[in-house]
Design a protein around this motif. Structure first.
Motif, short mmCIF file in Angstrom:
data_model
loop_
_atom_site.label_atom_id
_atom_site.label_comp_id
_atom_site.label_asym_id
_atom_site.label_seq_id
_atom_site.Cartn_x
_atom_site.Cartn_y
_atom_site.Cartn_z
N ASP A 33 43.84 41.72 48.01
CA ASP A 33 43.65 43.08 48.50
C ASP A 33 44.18 44.04 47.44
O ASP A 33 44.82 43.63 46.47
N LEU A 34 43.92 45.31 47.64
CA LEU A 34 44.41 46.34 46.72
C LEU A 34 45.89 46.61 47.01
O LEU A 34 46.32 46.58 48.16
N LYS A 39 45.13 48.59 42.70
CA LYS A 39 44.79 47.48 41.80
C LYS A 39 44.67 46.21 42.63
O LYS A 39 45.49 45.98 43.53
N PRO A 40 43.67 45.38 42.34
CA PRO A 40 43.52 44.15 43.13
C PRO A 40 44.63 43.15 42.82
O PRO A 40 44.95 42.89 41.66
N LYS A 41 45.23 42.62 43.90
CA LYS A 41 46.31 41.65 43.77
C LYS A 41 46.07 40.48 44.70
O LYS A 41 45.50 40.61 45.78
N LEU A 42 46.51 39.32 44.25
CA LEU A 42 46.56 38.12 45.09
C LEU A 42 47.98 38.08 45.66
O LEU A 42 48.94 38.14 44.91
N LYS A 95 53.09 38.44 44.10
CA LYS A 95 51.86 39.21 43.89
C LYS A 95 51.38 38.92 42.48
O LYS A 95 52.17 38.95 41.53
N VAL A 96 50.09 38.65 42.35
CA VAL A 96 49.50 38.35 41.05
C VAL A 96 48.27 39.23 40.89
O VAL A 96 47.40 39.26 41.77
N GLN A 97 48.19 39.95 39.77
CA GLN A 97 47.02 40.80 39.53
C GLN A 97 45.79 39.92 39.30
O GLN A 97 45.86 38.88 38.65
N GLU A 101 36.37 41.81 39.81
CA GLU A 101 35.23 40.98 40.20
C GLU A 101 35.66 39.85 41.14
O GLU A 101 34.93 39.50 42.07
N VAL A 102 36.83 39.30 40.91
CA VAL A 102 37.36 38.24 41.79
C VAL A 102 37.65 38.83 43.16
O VAL A 102 37.31 38.23 44.19
N ALA A 103 38.28 40.00 43.19
CA ALA A 103 38.60 40.66 44.46
C ALA A 103 37.33 40.99 45.24
O ALA A 103 37.28 40.80 46.46
#
Length: 159
Positions: A33-34, A39-42, A95-97, A101-103
């Protein structure tokens, strides 16, 4: 006795480099999610902590999905976790950026049928993501000397 020869190398990668650990992020222990900066994060979390953070109704729903032995129930679980991503984000320990495209692919396809095979069989994206080797203290990606040595050796042997 042979004299040791030393070479200084400057390497420029032509494509992204991934040094793996042999472990995967599983879709039952992460959501994408953002973050606050958009910024997209895992967000990686412990499944038990996620379950404990659910209210009674959601715990019951979670238990029903997990208790179903049908193949598609695993993907219903992925969808359930994604629907409850705010809870997962609260219990996340890392949290990992990730790339936008993956997000995007994750948000569009998690817990959903991505194609149909012959005979009407549904195909789902498993969404396992290989973990990159990181330094234990800084949690930054690291290129190991042994990996570089192996890649140079392979290139030399192939040439």
């Amino acid at each position: 006795m042979k004299e040791l020869i030393t070479y200084k190398l400057k390497l420029t990668t032509l494509s992204p480099v991934h040094i793996g650990t042999g472990e995967d992020f599983e879709p039952t222990n992460y959501v994408i999610d953002l973050d606050a900066e958009k910024k997209p994060k895992l967000y990686e979390f412990n499944e038990v902590d996620f379950f404990k953070a659910l209210d009674a109704q959601k715990r019951q729903e979670f238990s029903q999905i997990v208790g179903n032995p049908h193949y598609a129930s695993r993907f219903k679980l992925y969808g359930f976790i994604h629907q409850n991503k705010e809870i997962a984000k609260k219990v996340a320990f890392r949290k990992v950026q990730v790339l936008p495209e993956v997000a995007l692919e994750y948000s569009q396809k998690i817990g959903k049928v991505v194609q149909k095979e012959g005979g009407g069989k549904n195909v789902f994206n498993d969404f396992k993501i290989a973990k990159t080797y990181t330094s234990p203290n800084g949690h930054k990606a690291v290129l190991l000397g042994s990996s570089l040595k192996g890649s140079i050796s392979t290139a030399y042997q192939e040439a």
